[in-house]
Design a protein around this motif. Structure first.
Motif, short mmCIF file in Angstrom:
data_model
loop_
_atom_site.label_atom_id
_atom_site.label_comp_id
_atom_site.label_asym_id
_atom_site.label_seq_id
_atom_site.Cartn_x
_atom_site.Cartn_y
_atom_site.Cartn_z
N THR A 239 56.84 36.66 -14.06
CA THR A 239 56.49 35.28 -14.34
C THR A 239 57.58 34.65 -15.19
OG1 THR A 239 55.25 35.96 -16.31
CG2 THR A 239 54.02 35.75 -14.24
N ARG A 368 55.03 26.51 -14.88
CA ARG A 368 55.05 27.03 -16.25
C ARG A 368 55.51 25.95 -17.24
NH1 ARG A 368 53.11 29.30 -20.46
NH2 ARG A 368 54.54 30.53 -21.74
N GLU A 371 52.75 23.51 -17.80
CA GLU A 371 51.70 24.12 -18.61
C GLU A 371 52.08 24.08 -20.09
OE1 GLU A 371 49.94 28.61 -19.37
OE2 GLU A 371 50.82 28.12 -17.43
#
Length: 411
Positions: A239, A368, A371
């Motif tokens: 990730t 990401r 977020e």
């Protein structure tokens, strides 16, 4: 007690009794209460005077200050800060002595962990034991007790007033930091660093261009290989992460533009925090490494080119001006943004079959970033008002471009 804890022996080999130990702690309590929660210098002087008044208690007081400092830096980590961020702020608001003391506190806090997160700190505990820190600090700094006590309390003031910011990774001791991170392969990383070092050292623009272009080519190749490996199930699922890179005055706006261009070209996203002099870059670990390396190198190359351009301006009878430098670096960053984008498109178009893997990587990074930063704002840059600076900066960017293709962009 833990590595930063204080037993009676930590205050001088056991020669202080329990009552004396309690007395030292009470002095530090009163000094911190007086100094840390007031704005004026008189309160700071009061706190420092309490700590420095009794030479016999200085060792114990300094040891207790180390323990307090460990607590304060840990609280900063829990609010999202990293060692480099704190040191950057200390240097901005205080000075190098305060930065050295802050690094000592960071090292003291870090010694309690078997493993530290990525990009944490290389600071080490250099003093023999906490009970001797005060005397050894005085020797290193060549300063009296009052001066050192004042500096420590000023560092504490800064630490306890740090606001919460977006975290970019796990804290020391966090079980979430047990996974392996995909870095650029060491041999390739060595080649990239060597190429960029030569590009920074040469005085020939064409050579710097070729060396930097080769470094970017290696970075792009590694990104494609890693994306394909992950997409094909040949490697562990990863990730995106994040890191912070300093974007400091002067001309921080132009530097932020340059960093954003480098991040975008390497499939990362950058969000600039102008108040704290850093940008947060979101991306996969190896791409973050590439961004740090390339941004640092291009900034060095751009600064050197600006210095040479200024010399040429002065030889023509013009004085060096701030507007020239601002315009130069803005043009340099803007032009490189176009060239780096062209490079990224060209690299992707050479292997169209790899596009799905790269797109999946881009989607993960964008998700990401959104977020972490659900609300961002745009910044209006100060204009480039010096025509000569803009022209020279544009030319310097053309010489430093990363693209495999050699033709210049349209004006």
């Amino acid at each position: 007690m833990g590595p930063g804890g204080l037993g009676v022996e930590g205050w001088g080999g056991g020669r202080w009794g329990t009552c004396h130990a309690e007395g030292v702690k009470d002095i530090v309590d009163r000094a911190c209460e007086a100094a840390l929660y007031a704005q004026d210098d008189a309160a700071l002087d009061t706190g420092a005077s309490l700590l420095a008044a009794d030479p016999a208690r200085w060792s114990g007081a300094a040891a207790e200050l180390v323990a307090r400092g460990e607590t304060y830096v840990r609280q900063a980590w829990e609010r999202g800060w990293r060692p480099a961020d704190v040191l950057r702020l200390v240097r901005r608001d205080l000075d190098e002595r305060h930065a050295r003391i802050t690094a000592d506190l960071i090292a003291a806090e870090a010694r309690g962990y078997a493993r530290l997160p990525e990009r944490w700190t290389d600071a080490e505990v250099w003093w023999k034991q906490d009970g001797r820190y005060g005397d050894q600090l005085a020797q290193r700094e060549k300063a009296d007790r009052f001066t050192l006590a004042t500096a420590v309390l000023e560092v504490f003031r800064l630490l306890i007033r740090l606001p919460s910011i977006e975290p970019v990774g796990p804290l020391p001791g966090d079980p979430a930091d047990l996974g392996e991170h995909a870095h650029i392969e060491p041999r390739m990383l060595g080649r990239i660093r060597a190429l960029l070092a030569k590009a920074e050292a040469t005085t020939y623009p064409e050579e710097a261009e070729a060396l930097s272009a080769k470094a970017q080519e290696l970075m792009a190749r590694h990104t494609v290989d890693e994306a394909l490996l992950t997409a094909g199930g040949g490697g562990p699922a990863r990730t995106p992460g994040a890191c912070r890179i300093g974007v400091e005055p002067p001309y921080e706006e132009a530097k932020a533009v340059l960093l954003d261009a480098v991040a975008t070209a390497n499939r990362c996203r950058a969000v600039w925090n102008s108040g704290f002099f850093f940008s947060t870059v979101v991306g996969f670990e190896s791409d973050l490494e590439a961004v740090e390396l390339l941004y640092t190198s291009l900034l060095v190359q751009g600064t050197a080119a600006m210095t040479r351009a200024e010399a040429a301006q002065r030889s023509g009878g013009r004085k060096r001006t701030k507007t020239f430098r601002q315009s130069f670096l803005l043009a340099y960053a803007s032009r490189l943004g176009h060239r780096l984008a062209e490079t990224a498109e060209h690299a992707a178009s050479e292997t169209p079959a790899h596009l799905p893997a790269l797109v999946a990587r881009d989607v993960a990074v964008t998700s990401r970033a959104e977020e972490m930063f659900p609300r961002t704002t745009t910044t209006r840059l100060r204009g480039a008002t010096d025509h000569a600076g803009w022209e020279d900066g544009t030319a310097a960017a053309d010489r430093a471009h990363m693209a495999g293709r050699r033709h210049p962009l349209p004006g």
